[in-house]
Design a protein around this motif. Sequence first.
Motif, mmCIF file in Angstrom:
data_model
loop_
_atom_site.group_PDB
_atom_site.id
_atom_site.type_symbol
_atom_site.label_atom_id
_atom_site.label_comp_id
_atom_site.label_asym_id
_atom_site.label_seq_id
_atom_site.Cartn_x
_atom_site.Cartn_y
_atom_site.Cartn_z
ATOM 1 N N GLU A 231 0.827 -1.199 0.000
ATOM 2 C CA GLU A 231 0.000 0.000 0.000
ATOM 3 C C GLU A 231 0.868 1.258 0.000
ATOM 4 O OE1 GLU A 231 -4.111 1.467 2.121
ATOM 5 O OE2 GLU A 231 -2.703 0.255 3.298
ATOM 6 N N ASN A 232 1.940 1.245 0.802
ATOM 7 C CA ASN A 232 2.842 2.394 0.837
ATOM 8 C C ASN A 232 3.510 2.620 -0.516
ATOM 9 O OD1 ASN A 232 2.273 2.841 3.539
ATOM 10 N ND2 ASN A 232 4.062 1.731 4.281
ATOM 11 N N ILE A 233 3.878 1.538 -1.182
ATOM 12 C CA ILE A 233 4.525 1.643 -2.494
ATOM 13 C C ILE A 233 3.564 2.237 -3.519
ATOM 14 C CG2 ILE A 233 5.441 0.293 -4.432
ATOM 15 C CD1 ILE A 233 6.592 -1.642 -2.277
ATOM 16 N N LEU A 234 2.333 1.721 -3.563
ATOM 17 C CA LEU A 234 1.360 2.233 -4.529
ATOM 18 C C LEU A 234 1.037 3.699 -4.272
ATOM 19 C CD1 LEU A 234 -1.172 -0.732 -4.870
ATOM 20 C CD2 LEU A 234 0.659 -0.083 -6.446
ATOM 21 N N GLU A 235 0.863 4.063 -3.011
ATOM 22 C CA GLU A 235 0.544 5.447 -2.685
ATOM 23 C C GLU A 235 1.696 6.382 -3.054
ATOM 24 O OE1 GLU A 235 -0.497 5.310 1.426
ATOM 25 O OE2 GLU A 235 -2.595 4.713 1.035
#
Length: 305
Positions: A231-235
């Motif tokens: 999730e952190n990577i996509l955001e």
Amino acid sequence: MDYHQHFRRAAIERGIPGDEVSKFAEFLRFAIWASGRANGVPVGRSGGLPRLPVGMGWPSSEYGPLPFVASLDCAALPRVDGLALPADGSLLLFLHHEWAYDTCSIADEQKFARIVYVPAGTDTATAEEPDHDEEMFCNLTLDFVGREYDLFATVNAELPSWFEDDDEASQSDGQEHLARNLAHRKELCALVRDLWPEGNGADVCLGGYSMGIGELATDNMYTTPETRMAENILEAREKAGELVVPPDEWHLRLEEEALRVMREWVPLVQFEPGDEVYHARFLIRHDDLSAGRFDKALSFTAFTE
């Protein structure tokens, strides 16, 4: 023992097509489960006082010394695919789970967690209990020095939760990337359980899959360190303008990214740190594990209630 080959041979003998067996086997992992039950090989000790290298101080944070969890003898641990543990030496685990959980970021949590690798042949001595506050934990039933007992290990097979979930209503579109559409999925899951019956759990688990905390990150995946990292990577990619994900595709893209992260990282060790409402997890990249860079392992402490 080549556990994956043992599984493939048994599945093909049951008439399941080889290509389907291979696809399924990509998601089959083997983990080392260690507990105080003497039904495996002795691999270390839980609790008590650690044997630290001579001259090394007790691992500490700015708030005080970190509780010692367990020591593991790498030479005694079983070998499993995908977990490139050292051939010898010892791993010492330290964690203050309450301080770790109370932090606001992954980076800050690492101040309260430590894995120490002690190479074979190192001069060691049993450490003295360091000075610390009498009330070290909010849970006053916990002692700074935990009960000491031997750990014994067995090898168990693990599958991701979505493989064995038969709730069709919870499935989202694009199940191909989760391999949920395999024609013989149920038969293959049953074969895994026949070959490696589930045990009574473990006090310390190495390898396998990250335990979810009961909260769904998507329609199929429970929240784990991997889904948090994904999730952190996509955001971050969206913020940088590298990626645009339509709202109705977010869960699908998160699942795909989580699977990529899961191929890059492995749960080095998981345990309940003396308190059943917490779950402790150290993850490490495969290349860092192979190189013995245990300082690169990340702690992800979860509260399960």
